[in-house]
Design a protein around this motif. Structure first.
Motif, PDB file in Angstrom:
ATOM      1  N   GLU A  17       0.830  -1.209   0.000  1.00  0.00           N
ATOM      2  CA  GLU A  17       0.000   0.000   0.000  1.00  0.00           C
ATOM      3  C   GLU A  17       0.864   1.259   0.000  1.00  0.00           C
ATOM      4  O   GLU A  17       0.568   2.238  -0.687  1.00  0.00           O
ATOM      5  N   ASN A  18       1.952   1.231   0.783  1.00  0.00           N
ATOM      6  CA  ASN A  18       2.849   2.380   0.831  1.00  0.00           C
ATOM      7  C   ASN A  18       3.428   2.707  -0.543  1.00  0.00           C
ATOM      8  O   ASN A  18       3.364   3.845  -1.005  1.00  0.00           O
ATOM      9  N   SER A  20       2.418   1.781  -3.496  1.00  0.00           N
ATOM     10  CA  SER A  20       1.403   2.101  -4.505  1.00  0.00           C
ATOM     11  C   SER A  20       0.858   3.513  -4.327  1.00  0.00           C
ATOM     12  O   SER A  20       0.272   4.080  -5.260  1.00  0.00           O
ATOM     13  N   ASN A  21       1.060   4.104  -3.155  1.00  0.00           N
ATOM     14  CA  ASN A  21       0.583   5.463  -2.914  1.00  0.00           C
ATOM     15  C   ASN A  21       1.251   6.479  -3.836  1.00  0.00           C
ATOM     16  O   ASN A  21       0.732   7.575  -4.056  1.00  0.00           O
ATOM     17  N   SER A  24      -1.037   7.663  -6.408  1.00  0.00           N
ATOM     18  CA  SER A  24      -2.039   8.659  -5.993  1.00  0.00           C
ATOM     19  C   SER A  24      -1.446  10.063  -5.988  1.00  0.00           C
ATOM     20  O   SER A  24      -2.129  11.036  -6.304  1.00  0.00           O
ATOM     21  N   LEU A  46      -7.224  -1.909  -1.690  1.00  0.00           N
ATOM     22  CA  LEU A  46      -6.242  -1.291  -2.574  1.00  0.00           C
ATOM     23  C   LEU A  46      -6.827  -1.080  -3.968  1.00  0.00           C
ATOM     24  O   LEU A  46      -6.536  -0.078  -4.633  1.00  0.00           O
ATOM     25  N   GLN A  49      -8.824   2.072  -3.967  1.00  0.00           N
ATOM     26  CA  GLN A  49      -7.967   3.261  -3.928  1.00  0.00           C
ATOM     27  C   GLN A  49      -7.452   3.642  -5.306  1.00  0.00           C
ATOM     28  O   GLN A  49      -7.204   4.816  -5.578  1.00  0.00           O
ATOM     29  N   HIS A  50      -7.333   2.644  -6.184  1.00  0.00           N
ATOM     30  CA  HIS A  50      -6.758   2.907  -7.510  1.00  0.00           C
ATOM     31  C   HIS A  50      -7.750   2.627  -8.648  1.00  0.00           C
ATOM     32  O   HIS A  50      -7.339   2.516  -9.808  1.00  0.00           O
ATOM     33  N   LYS A 345       1.750  14.994   1.450  1.00  0.00           N
ATOM     34  CA  LYS A 345       0.606  14.085   1.386  1.00  0.00           C
ATOM     35  C   LYS A 345       0.998  12.654   1.025  1.00  0.00           C
ATOM     36  O   LYS A 345       0.140  11.795   0.855  1.00  0.00           O
ATOM     37  N   PHE A 346       2.303  12.430   0.917  1.00  0.00           N
ATOM     38  CA  PHE A 346       2.753  11.070   0.627  1.00  0.00           C
ATOM     39  C   PHE A 346       2.776  10.296   1.934  1.00  0.00           C
ATOM     40  O   PHE A 346       3.720  10.371   2.702  1.00  0.00           O
ATOM     41  N   GLY A 347       1.717   9.526   2.212  1.00  0.00           N
ATOM     42  CA  GLY A 347       1.519   8.908   3.517  1.00  0.00           C
ATOM     43  C   GLY A 347       2.397   7.695   3.731  1.00  0.00           C
ATOM     44  O   GLY A 347       2.016   6.589   3.403  1.00  0.00           O
ATOM     45  N   TYR A 356       9.723   7.038  -0.402  1.00  0.00           N
ATOM     46  CA  TYR A 356       9.327   7.869  -1.536  1.00  0.00           C
ATOM     47  C   TYR A 356      10.400   7.892  -2.617  1.00  0.00           C
ATOM     48  O   TYR A 356      10.117   7.707  -3.807  1.00  0.00           O
TER      49      TYR A 356
END
Length: 409
Positions: A17-18, A20-21, A24, A46, A49-50, A345-347, A356
């Protein structure tokens, strides 16, 4: 490549999930087109989310491989012991691969992954996120520029954090070597990788290691303690109380890590977390689990040219993964500061900047067909993984291991 890099996520847990963010935050650069995970809730979450259709949500990654290639790359974040099969299969299919660390849990499997990726002509990036941390990258640049002269000695400490260790390595997925891997590989392979990275082109000559499991054993269970924290009369006095770590977090409105991990089939709330503690592994007393991995370990390494290094991993710290490094050189230097420019906003969790920058580098490499963006490629990552296996062999055999020995056991 002008269109976004199309990515398949295999393993929709915390790490999947991290990574793949990134799609977003940068939809113009990356698009998640499929998810594979045996857990319906995780893959559906997931997928939503996408905006992925049901035809591209898979219970098993093998169904993805059976189809014609329909993406550019795959992010593999399955449990440690389930890395080799999908990595080899997707490489043979022509997908570039971002593989969560460790590469695999045996020397043979690590070598096979690297060999297959090279033979298949695909890029491999391993999730050594620390290499992508701005401060750590600055250290490497300064060493290479001769800022401290010749490297003489490296001291590196990883303070895991008392409740982080209890969560992941006593109650959690990495608690038991037979089910996952030994803790030096699972938790600290990227620390050994950093030492290898900073040592430069020097070959490691010998390794010694000592470590053990401390405190988290049945012999240390307090008198009167129950097997589960919800039922325990002494829970209020225990720093490892699951009620404190998870329930109190929910009551404060915190639903991120580690609370987000313990509810496999629902979003975390007071009811679902309470049920997870009542019936799942994270509600168990830390002195009554099936854990067997080291809680503290040291590794000593000697490289060519007399360069030495000492690494310590320890569970019993207030700080969580706030690593401390001192590198001694033949001359002094001025103060330097690394720059951290990740989007707010990159969680991400603990090593946000590294996470990141790693996924950004991988996407850039795939988009441009240029593996030079990747700092954790196949050959060098394999070399540092081999040092981790040598260190554990030293610990188990209570002797100094000379690297490259042919009589490995």
């Amino acid at each position: 490549m002008t269109s976004p890099v199309r990515v398949i996520v295999v393993g929709a847990g915390n790490r999947g999930e991290n990574y793949s963010n990134f799609a977003s935050v940068h939809p113009e650069r990356m698009k998640v087109v499929a998810v594979a995970d045996p857990r319906k809730f995780a893959r559906t979450k997931l997928g939503k989310q996408h905006n992925i259709g049901g035809e591209n949500l898979f219970e098993d990654w093998k169904f993805v491989v059976e189809r014609e290639k329909f993406a550019d790359a795959v992010i593999i974040c399955t449990p440690d012991r389930l890395h080799k099969e999908p990595a080899v299969a997707f490489a043979k299919k022509g997908y570039h691969i971002l593989l969560e660390k460790p590469m695999a849990t045996t020397v043979e499997d690590c070598k096979l992954i690297v060999q297959t990726c090279i033979q298949s002509g695909v890029m491999l990036s391993v999730g050594h996120v620390l290499r992508y941390d701005p401060t750590i990258h600055k250290i490497k640049e300064l060493i290479d520029a001769g800022a401290i002269g010749d490297v003489i000695h490296i001291q590196h400490l990883e303070p895991v954090g008392f409740y982080h260790f209890a969560h992941s390595f006593v109650r959690g997925n990495w608690r038991n070597e037979a089910e996952s891997s030994f803790s030096l590989l699972a938790k600290s392979c990227h620390d050994i990788d950093l030492i290898h990275h900073w040592a430069g082109a020097r070959r490691c000559l010998k390794v010694s290691s000592f470590g053990s499991l401390s405190l988290f054993t049945t012999e240390n269970k307090p008198a009167g303690a129950a097997d589960r924290c919800l039922d325990c009369p002494v829970e209020k006095d225990c720093p490892y109380s699951a009620c404190k770590i998870y329930l109190d977090s929910i009551k404060r409105g915190h639903t991120g890590w580690p609370v987000s991990v313990i509810c496999a089939n629902s979003h975390p709330n007071l009811e679902s977390v309470t049920e997870a503690l009542r019936t799942g592994p994270y509600g168990r007393c830390v002195y009554a689990c099936d854990n067997d991995v080291c809680s503290n370990q040291i590794v000593n390494l000697e490289f060519e040219g007399g360069v030495t290094a000492a690494f310590t991993m320890v569970a019993f710290t207030e700080e969580i993964c706030q690593r401390k490094t001192t590198i001694y050189g033949s001359k002094m230097s001025t103060r330097h500061v690394g720059q951290d420019d990740i989007p707010k906003k990159f969680g991400m969790s603990g090593h946000a900047a590294g996470d990141y920058n790693l996924i950004r580098a991988f996407i850039s490499a795939v988009a441009n067909g240029d593996p030079s963006h990747i700092r954790s490629g196949p050959e060098e990552t394999l070399m540092s993984h081999l040092l981790v296996f040598e260190a554990e062999r030293s610990r188990l055999q209570s002797r100094v291991v000379y690297c490259g020995e042919t009589n490995q056991k």
